[in-house]
Design an enzyme around this catalytic site. Structure first.
Site, PDB file in Angstrom:
ATOM      1  N   LYS A  69       0.793  -1.228   0.013  1.00 49.49           N
ATOM      2  CA  LYS A  69       0.001   0.013   0.150  1.00 49.49           C
ATOM      3  C   LYS A  69       0.644   1.109   0.013  1.00 49.49           C
ATOM      4  O   LYS A  69       2.217   1.123   0.169  1.00 49.49           O
ATOM      5  CB  LYS A  69      -0.977   0.077   1.213  1.00 49.49           C
ATOM      6  CG  LYS A  69      -1.914  -1.272   1.337  1.00 49.49           C
ATOM      7  CD  LYS A  69      -2.954  -1.129   2.445  1.00 49.49           C
ATOM      8  CE  LYS A  69      -3.965  -2.276   2.503  1.00 49.49           C
ATOM      9  NZ  LYS A  69      -4.897  -2.033   3.560  1.00 49.49           N
ATOM     10  N   TYR A  75     -12.376  -2.550  -3.589  1.00 44.67           N
ATOM     11  CA  TYR A  75     -13.044  -2.783  -2.230  1.00 44.67           C
ATOM     12  C   TYR A  75     -14.567  -2.666  -2.114  1.00 44.67           C
ATOM     13  O   TYR A  75     -15.065  -1.967  -1.075  1.00 44.67           O
ATOM     14  CB  TYR A  75     -12.328  -1.345  -1.314  1.00 44.67           C
ATOM     15  CG  TYR A  75     -10.882  -1.721  -0.861  1.00 44.67           C
ATOM     16  CD1 TYR A  75     -10.485  -2.734  -0.073  1.00 44.67           C
ATOM     17  CD2 TYR A  75      -9.759  -0.889  -1.164  1.00 44.67           C
ATOM     18  CE1 TYR A  75      -9.362  -2.970   0.450  1.00 44.67           C
ATOM     19  CE2 TYR A  75      -8.637  -1.086  -0.688  1.00 44.67           C
ATOM     20  CZ  TYR A  75      -8.265  -1.941   0.093  1.00 44.67           C
ATOM     21  OH  TYR A  75      -7.110  -2.324   0.395  1.00 44.67           O
ATOM     22  N   ARG A  98      -1.729 -14.357   3.956  1.00 43.97           N
ATOM     23  CA  ARG A  98      -2.510 -13.842   5.097  1.00 43.97           C
ATOM     24  C   ARG A  98      -1.855 -13.878   6.301  1.00 43.97           C
ATOM     25  O   ARG A  98      -1.745 -13.120   7.402  1.00 43.97           O
ATOM     26  CB  ARG A  98      -4.039 -14.324   5.115  1.00 43.97           C
ATOM     27  CG  ARG A  98      -4.853 -14.051   3.975  1.00 43.97           C
ATOM     28  CD  ARG A  98      -5.245 -12.647   3.806  1.00 43.97           C
ATOM     29  NE  ARG A  98      -6.405 -12.323   5.096  1.00 43.97           N
ATOM     30  CZ  ARG A  98      -6.934 -11.071   5.146  1.00 43.97           C
ATOM     31  NH1 ARG A  98      -7.008 -10.498   4.186  1.00 43.97           N
ATOM     32  NH2 ARG A  98      -7.935 -11.192   6.074  1.00 43.97           N
ATOM     33  N   ASN A 155      -1.670  -0.168   6.968  1.00 46.21           N
ATOM     34  CA  ASN A 155      -1.178  -1.686   7.540  1.00 46.21           C
ATOM     35  C   ASN A 155      -0.153  -2.115   6.339  1.00 46.21           C
ATOM     36  O   ASN A 155      -0.128  -3.530   6.339  1.00 46.21           O
ATOM     37  CB  ASN A 155      -2.199  -2.352   7.973  1.00 46.21           C
ATOM     38  CG  ASN A 155      -3.250  -2.607   6.922  1.00 46.21           C
ATOM     39  OD1 ASN A 155      -3.128  -2.286   5.845  1.00 46.21           O
ATOM     40  ND2 ASN A 155      -4.658  -2.997   7.217  1.00 46.21           N
ATOM     41  N   HIS A 172      -1.923  -5.639   1.422  1.00 51.06           N
ATOM     42  CA  HIS A 172      -3.059  -6.003   1.346  1.00 51.06           C
ATOM     43  C   HIS A 172      -2.989  -7.459   0.649  1.00 51.06           C
ATOM     44  O   HIS A 172      -2.038  -7.880   0.173  1.00 51.06           O
ATOM     45  CB  HIS A 172      -3.956  -5.242   0.208  1.00 51.06           C
ATOM     46  CG  HIS A 172      -5.138  -6.196  -0.438  1.00 51.06           C
ATOM     47  ND1 HIS A 172      -6.337  -6.297   0.356  1.00 51.06           N
ATOM     48  CD2 HIS A 172      -5.371  -7.046  -1.396  1.00 51.06           C
ATOM     49  CE1 HIS A 172      -7.177  -7.307  -0.246  1.00 51.06           C
ATOM     50  NE2 HIS A 172      -6.449  -7.702  -1.297  1.00 51.06           N
ATOM     51  N   GLU A 189      -9.761 -10.266  -7.600  1.00 50.96           N
ATOM     52  CA  GLU A 189      -8.873  -8.977  -7.438  1.00 50.96           C
ATOM     53  C   GLU A 189      -7.701  -9.051  -8.470  1.00 50.96           C
ATOM     54  O   GLU A 189      -7.294  -8.234  -8.981  1.00 50.96           O
ATOM     55  CB  GLU A 189      -8.175  -9.091  -6.314  1.00 50.96           C
ATOM     56  CG  GLU A 189      -9.152  -8.593  -4.945  1.00 50.96           C
ATOM     57  CD  GLU A 189      -8.926  -9.045  -3.505  1.00 50.96           C
ATOM     58  OE1 GLU A 189      -7.631  -9.428  -3.429  1.00 50.96           O
ATOM     59  OE2 GLU A 189      -9.531  -9.019  -2.547  1.00 50.96           O
TER      60      GLU A 189
HETATM   61  P1  IDP Z   1      -7.796  -6.886   5.489  1.00 51.47           P
HETATM   62  O1  IDP Z   1      -6.915  -5.800   4.821  1.00 51.47           O
HETATM   63  O2  IDP Z   1      -7.073  -7.452   6.640  1.00 51.47           O
HETATM   64  O3  IDP Z   1      -8.424  -8.028   4.827  1.00 51.47           O
HETATM   65  P2  IDP Z   1     -10.014  -5.586   5.812  1.00 51.47           P
HETATM   66  O4  IDP Z   1     -11.174  -5.731   6.807  1.00 51.47           O
HETATM   67  O5  IDP Z   1     -10.640  -6.227   4.327  1.00 51.47           O
HETATM   68  O6  IDP Z   1      -8.938  -6.288   6.401  1.00 51.47           O
HETATM   69  O7  IDP Z   1     -10.197  -3.876   5.528  1.00 51.47           O
HETATM   70  C1  IDP Z   1      -9.623  -3.430   4.353  1.00 51.47           C
HETATM   71  C2  IDP Z   1      -8.621  -2.173   4.621  1.00 51.47           C
HETATM   72  O8  IDP Z   1      -9.491  -1.371   5.355  1.00 51.47           O
HETATM   73  C3  IDP Z   1      -7.839  -2.700   5.830  1.00 51.47           C
HETATM   74  O9  IDP Z   1      -6.426  -3.341   5.537  1.00 51.47           O
HETATM   75  C4  IDP Z   1      -7.430  -1.208   6.286  1.00 51.47           C
HETATM   76  O10 IDP Z   1      -6.748  -0.650   5.562  1.00 51.47           O
HETATM   77  C5  IDP Z   1      -8.835  -0.558   6.264  1.00 51.47           C
HETATM   78  N1  IDP Z   1      -9.721  -0.798   7.399  1.00 51.47           N
HETATM   79  C6  IDP Z   1     -10.379  -2.059   7.736  1.00 51.47           C
HETATM   80  N2  IDP Z   1     -10.943  -1.605   8.773  1.00 51.47           N
HETATM   81  C7  IDP Z   1     -10.975  -0.531   9.491  1.00 51.47           C
HETATM   82  C8  IDP Z   1     -11.336   0.286  10.539  1.00 51.47           C
HETATM   83  O11 IDP Z   1     -11.865  -0.094  11.470  1.00 51.47           O
HETATM   84  N3  IDP Z   1     -10.918   1.754  10.395  1.00 51.47           N
HETATM   85  C9  IDP Z   1     -10.215   2.264   9.394  1.00 51.47           C
HETATM   86  N4  IDP Z   1      -9.518   1.599   8.426  1.00 51.47           N
HETATM   87  C10 IDP Z   1     -10.078   0.014   8.222  1.00 51.47           C
HETATM   88 MG    MG Z   2      -9.582  -7.752   3.169  1.00 53.46          MG
END
Ligand code: IDP
Ligand code: MG
Length: 141
Positions: free
Chosen positions: A10, A50, A86, A117, A120, A131
């Protein structure tokens, strides 16, 4: 069974110069790099990517963050690489992601609207196929 997954480094990871470190961990784990592209994604592509999060409170800030600069899109390959990456990535919240994982070792909370974070990774074979078609249509038969 050999499968493919989509990994994104990212904008936060790209800006911090962590593309090489993420690729190093993927290769050290034993997965193969199939395709790699550096690009700044537009909102259309990110809205497709997304789609499952549309309407959630963090959706707008997520698209803003993800379109803020270059990302490295990577197609990886290996037996159970979807699940395996993952595990390498660690849990979504980098504050709580376990040490040893990409997010746990390299990520933290920067107090931004969208969780930054670093990476992805596709979360299922269905997500990976969907994707990969968005980021690497040329790989689809
Ligand atoms: P993942 O990336 O671990 O699969 P997802 O739930 O699919 O997590 O969420 C996609 C992305 O959205 C996350 O990696 C993060 O960057 C962002 N995100 C997810 N939940 C939150 C939240 O509660 N607050 C702010 N950003 C979030
Ligand atoms: Mg996800």
């Amino acid at each position: 069974m050999t499968e493919r997954s989509l990994v994104l480094v990212k904008p936060d990871g790209f800006e911090r110069g962590l593309v090489g470190e993420v690729l190093r961990r993927i290769e050290a784990k034993g997965y193969t790099l199939v395709a790699l592209q550096i690009l700044t994604p537009d909102r259309d592509r990110l809205a497709k990517h997304y789609a499952e999060h549309e309407g959630k409170p963090f959706y707008d800030s997520l698209l803003e963050f993800m379109s803020s600069g270059p990302v490295a899109a990577v197609a990886i390959e290996g037996v159970r690489c979807i699940e395996g990456f993952r595990s390498l990535a660690g849990s979504t919240d980098p504050t709580k992601a376990p040490p040893g994982s990409i997010r746990g070792d390299l990520g933290r909370d920067w107090g931004q609207g969208s969780t930054q974070n670093i990476v992805h990774g596709s979360d299922s074979p269905e997500s990976a196929a969907r994707e990969l078609a968005i980021w690497f249509p040329e790989l689809s038969d």
